[in-house]
Design an enzyme around this catalytic site. Structure first.
Site, PDB file in Angstrom:
ATOM      1  N   GLU A   1       1.209   5.550   0.934  1.00  0.00           N
ATOM      2  CA  GLU A   1       0.663   6.662   1.721  1.00  0.00           C
ATOM      3  C   GLU A   1       0.995   8.017   1.084  1.00  0.00           C
ATOM      4  O   GLU A   1       2.121   8.246   0.651  1.00  0.00           O
ATOM      5  CB  GLU A   1       1.280   6.580   3.124  1.00  0.00           C
ATOM      6  CG  GLU A   1       0.833   7.663   4.061  1.00  0.00           C
ATOM      7  CD  GLU A   1       1.332   7.393   5.480  1.00  0.00           C
ATOM      8  OE1 GLU A   1       1.193   6.268   5.986  1.00  0.00           O
ATOM      9  OE2 GLU A   1       1.880   8.342   6.069  1.00  0.00           O
TER      10      GLU A   1
ATOM     11  N   SER B   1       0.858  -1.186   0.000  1.00  0.00           N
ATOM     12  CA  SER B   1       0.000   0.000   0.000  1.00  0.00           C
ATOM     13  C   SER B   1       0.891   1.232   0.000  1.00  0.00           C
ATOM     14  O   SER B   1       2.093   1.129   0.280  1.00  0.00           O
ATOM     15  CB  SER B   1      -0.918  -0.016   1.223  1.00  0.00           C
ATOM     16  OG  SER B   1      -0.162  -0.246   2.389  1.00  0.00           O
TER      17      SER B   1
ATOM     18  N   PHE C   1      13.655  14.326  10.182  1.00  0.00           N
ATOM     19  CA  PHE C   1      12.365  13.725  10.473  1.00  0.00           C
ATOM     20  C   PHE C   1      12.552  12.472  11.347  1.00  0.00           C
ATOM     21  O   PHE C   1      11.787  12.234  12.287  1.00  0.00           O
ATOM     22  CB  PHE C   1      11.685  13.390   9.139  1.00  0.00           C
ATOM     23  CG  PHE C   1      10.279  12.905   9.288  1.00  0.00           C
ATOM     24  CD1 PHE C   1       9.343  13.663   9.963  1.00  0.00           C
ATOM     25  CD2 PHE C   1       9.883  11.688   8.754  1.00  0.00           C
ATOM     26  CE1 PHE C   1       8.036  13.222  10.110  1.00  0.00           C
ATOM     27  CE2 PHE C   1       8.584  11.226   8.893  1.00  0.00           C
ATOM     28  CZ  PHE C   1       7.667  12.000   9.572  1.00  0.00           C
TER      29      PHE C   1
ATOM     30  N   ASP D   1      -0.047  14.072  16.978  1.00  0.00           N
ATOM     31  CA  ASP D   1       0.834  14.850  17.858  1.00  0.00           C
ATOM     32  C   ASP D   1       0.280  16.247  18.030  1.00  0.00           C
ATOM     33  O   ASP D   1      -0.155  16.857  17.068  1.00  0.00           O
ATOM     34  CB  ASP D   1       2.246  14.943  17.252  1.00  0.00           C
ATOM     35  CG  ASP D   1       2.961  13.614  17.354  1.00  0.00           C
ATOM     36  OD1 ASP D   1       2.941  13.027  18.451  1.00  0.00           O
ATOM     37  OD2 ASP D   1       3.489  13.155  16.330  1.00  0.00           O
TER      38      ASP D   1
ATOM     39  N   HIS E   1       4.052  -1.220   3.402  1.00  0.00           N
ATOM     40  CA  HIS E   1       3.342   0.054   3.285  1.00  0.00           C
ATOM     41  C   HIS E   1       4.391   1.127   2.997  1.00  0.00           C
ATOM     42  O   HIS E   1       5.304   1.334   3.805  1.00  0.00           O
ATOM     43  CB  HIS E   1       2.608   0.356   4.603  1.00  0.00           C
ATOM     44  CG  HIS E   1       1.870   1.662   4.593  1.00  0.00           C
ATOM     45  ND1 HIS E   1       0.631   1.821   4.012  1.00  0.00           N
ATOM     46  CD2 HIS E   1       2.194   2.882   5.097  1.00  0.00           C
ATOM     47  CE1 HIS E   1       0.221   3.072   4.168  1.00  0.00           C
ATOM     48  NE2 HIS E   1       1.156   3.742   4.820  1.00  0.00           N
TER      49      HIS E   1
HETATM   50  P1  FAD Z   1      -0.730   6.045  20.719  1.00  0.00           P
HETATM   51  O1  FAD Z   1      -0.880   4.635  20.329  1.00  0.00           O
HETATM   52  O2  FAD Z   1      -1.838   6.673  21.498  1.00  0.00           O
HETATM   53  O3  FAD Z   1       0.647   6.162  21.534  1.00  0.00           O
HETATM   54  C1  FAD Z   1       1.228   7.428  21.804  1.00  0.00           C
HETATM   55  C2  FAD Z   1       2.151   7.319  23.019  1.00  0.00           C
HETATM   56  O4  FAD Z   1       1.382   7.177  24.219  1.00  0.00           O
HETATM   57  C3  FAD Z   1       3.096   6.114  23.007  1.00  0.00           C
HETATM   58  O5  FAD Z   1       4.290   6.516  23.636  1.00  0.00           O
HETATM   59  C4  FAD Z   1       2.369   5.067  23.844  1.00  0.00           C
HETATM   60  O6  FAD Z   1       3.246   4.154  24.470  1.00  0.00           O
HETATM   61  C5  FAD Z   1       1.632   5.924  24.860  1.00  0.00           C
HETATM   62  N1  FAD Z   1       0.298   5.375  25.191  1.00  0.00           N
HETATM   63  C6  FAD Z   1      -0.572   4.799  24.337  1.00  0.00           C
HETATM   64  N2  FAD Z   1      -1.711   4.462  24.961  1.00  0.00           N
HETATM   65  C7  FAD Z   1      -1.553   4.825  26.246  1.00  0.00           C
HETATM   66  C8  FAD Z   1      -2.391   4.737  27.371  1.00  0.00           C
HETATM   67  N3  FAD Z   1      -3.635   4.226  27.287  1.00  0.00           N
HETATM   68  N4  FAD Z   1      -1.903   5.213  28.564  1.00  0.00           N
HETATM   69  C9  FAD Z   1      -0.662   5.738  28.644  1.00  0.00           C
HETATM   70  N5  FAD Z   1       0.178   5.845  27.586  1.00  0.00           N
HETATM   71  C10 FAD Z   1      -0.265   5.413  26.413  1.00  0.00           C
HETATM   72  N6  FAD Z   1       0.379  11.463  12.601  1.00  0.00           N
HETATM   73  C11 FAD Z   1      -0.523  12.362  12.148  1.00  0.00           C
HETATM   74  O7  FAD Z   1      -0.668  13.449  12.721  1.00  0.00           O
HETATM   75  N7  FAD Z   1      -1.295  12.107  11.046  1.00  0.00           N
HETATM   76  C12 FAD Z   1      -1.212  10.946  10.369  1.00  0.00           C
HETATM   77  O8  FAD Z   1      -1.925  10.731   9.380  1.00  0.00           O
HETATM   78  C13 FAD Z   1      -0.274   9.962  10.828  1.00  0.00           C
HETATM   79  N8  FAD Z   1      -0.156   8.759  10.222  1.00  0.00           N
HETATM   80  C14 FAD Z   1       0.689   7.803  10.736  1.00  0.00           C
HETATM   81  C15 FAD Z   1       0.720   6.541  10.149  1.00  0.00           C
HETATM   82  C16 FAD Z   1       1.549   5.548  10.647  1.00  0.00           C
HETATM   83  C17 FAD Z   1       1.540   4.188  10.008  1.00  0.00           C
HETATM   84  C18 FAD Z   1       2.393   5.831  11.751  1.00  0.00           C
HETATM   85  C19 FAD Z   1       3.331   4.776  12.281  1.00  0.00           C
HETATM   86  C20 FAD Z   1       2.368   7.091  12.354  1.00  0.00           C
HETATM   87  C21 FAD Z   1       1.506   8.086  11.867  1.00  0.00           C
HETATM   88  N9  FAD Z   1       1.417   9.346  12.459  1.00  0.00           N
HETATM   89  C22 FAD Z   1       0.514  10.277  11.976  1.00  0.00           C
HETATM   90  C23 FAD Z   1       2.263   9.692  13.604  1.00  0.00           C
HETATM   91  C24 FAD Z   1       1.543   9.462  14.953  1.00  0.00           C
HETATM   92  O9  FAD Z   1       0.402  10.273  15.049  1.00  0.00           O
HETATM   93  C25 FAD Z   1       2.515   9.818  16.075  1.00  0.00           C
HETATM   94  O10 FAD Z   1       3.557   8.878  16.104  1.00  0.00           O
HETATM   95  C26 FAD Z   1       1.897   9.995  17.450  1.00  0.00           C
HETATM   96  O11 FAD Z   1       2.910  10.528  18.309  1.00  0.00           O
HETATM   97  C27 FAD Z   1       1.392   8.718  18.097  1.00  0.00           C
HETATM   98  O12 FAD Z   1       0.248   8.265  17.536  1.00  0.00           O
HETATM   99  P2  FAD Z   1      -0.294   6.786  17.915  1.00  0.00           P
HETATM  100  O13 FAD Z   1      -1.580   6.616  17.280  1.00  0.00           O
HETATM  101  O14 FAD Z   1       0.761   5.794  17.676  1.00  0.00           O
HETATM  102  O15 FAD Z   1      -0.473   7.014  19.499  1.00  0.00           O
END
Ligand code: FAD
Length: 279
Positions: A8, A6, A206, A99, A256
């Protein structure tokens, strides 16, 4: 059968960018990816643009997969987005926390991706296939690797169907991550994210921010190419193609690609690893 891949994109800011992306996308579409995903700016900053690119992709007859992040958003905002996606017959999402960008004071109502996944399931049942993010080299804000692993497991258990990883250049990090996740009883596919090497200084900056390691041997070799971008790209294609081959030979369910809205390097890599279909 060849494994799926896929690709992105990010939603361009200008009309010119949208036009350019259409051309790049047409080139990549000939290689027959499983889907095209479109990133989503934190706090909904690209909401309209993400949706519009996703709609264009769907109208061209491809599977469109918008990303959706919850940081800075209310439940009502997310509910409205889900309704728009459903109305457009979009059935697959990448669900993220996102973020907090500078100047964004409000963290939003859902704190982590697991809460977003839970919310999407509660609101829309099984309508969406949901992928979440995974970090083989650990998320930069994680308290510890084991904490990050538990958090990953939590968001899969909240209802994710699969995961896509942050990019990495060290295949062992991926294999070990998958092994540890499997030991915790999580069986969903974990697709490696792959970043082609184009503009190295931008990639290095980055990578520092997102916690992806560029190994010393790779950095040194690329730095030795100086400003010779053709040599950097050629070496990058060789290294990334080797990485992809190793990942697929050792069980990765697909790939991906982070395209940065450019098609050329991905096309070269897919050709090297014999994944381009019907080009
Ligand atoms: P989470 O899974 O919520 O984790 C974030 C942090 O919090 C981690 O350190 C985790 O260990 C901790 N954590 C998680 N759950 C809990 C909990 N319940 N209690 C306490 N701590 C917790 N960013 C964008 O803005 N837009 C995008 O479109 C985008 N696409 C992405 C696509 C991919 C495939 C990847 C790998 C990253 C992408 N990102 C994107 C970046 C991503 O948003 C950042 O890495 C962000 O900092 C974390 O998002 P996450 O969903 O992994 O967060």
């Amino acid at each position: 059968m060849k494994p799926n891949f896929s690709i992105e994109f990010f939603p361009p800011q200008t009309l010119e960018g949208v036009k350019k992306l259409k051309v790049e996308r047409a080139r990549l579409a000939r290689l027959k990816p499983e889907f095209f995903s479109v990133t989503y700016g934190a706090g909904g900053s690209t909401r309209e643009r993400t949706f519009s690119v996703a709609r264009e992709i769907a109208a061209e007859g491809h599977l469109a997969v918008p990303h959706l992040s919850c940081v800075g958003a209310s439940r009502a905002d997310i509910r409205a987005m889900l309704a728009e996606f459903k109305a457009a017959r979009i059935q697959r999402l990448v669900a993220l926390r996102g973020d907090l960008s500078s100047g964004m004071a409000d963290r939003g109502e859902l704190r982590y991706a697991n809460e977003l996944v839970e919310f999407i399931r509660a609101e829309t049942g099984d309508w969406f296939h949901i992928d979440v993010a995974a970090y083989p080299e650990w998320h930069p804000q994680a308290k510890s690797p084991s904490d990050d692993l538990q958090n990953f497991v939590r968001k899969v258990r909240a209802g994710a169907n699969g995961a896509i990883t942050q990019y990495f250049y060290n295949a062992d990090a991926y294999f070990r991550f998958v092994e540890e996740v499997r030991k915790l009883g999580v069986e969903v596919p974990i697709v490696p994210g792959v970043m082609p090497i184009n503009n190295f200084s931008r990639l290095a900056r980055f990578s520092d921010a997102c916690g992806a390691e560029i190994p010393r041997w790779l950095r040194k070799k690329i730095e030795s190419c100086g400003d010779d971008s053709a040599s950097i790209q050629a070496y990058g294609v060789e290294v990334v193609s080797d990485l992809c081959r190793r990942l697929l030979q050792n069980g990765a369910p697909g790939l991906h690609f982070y395209s940065m809205n450019l098609s050329a390097l991905i096309a070269r890599i897919l050709e090297q690893i014999d994944l381009a279909r019907g080009a």
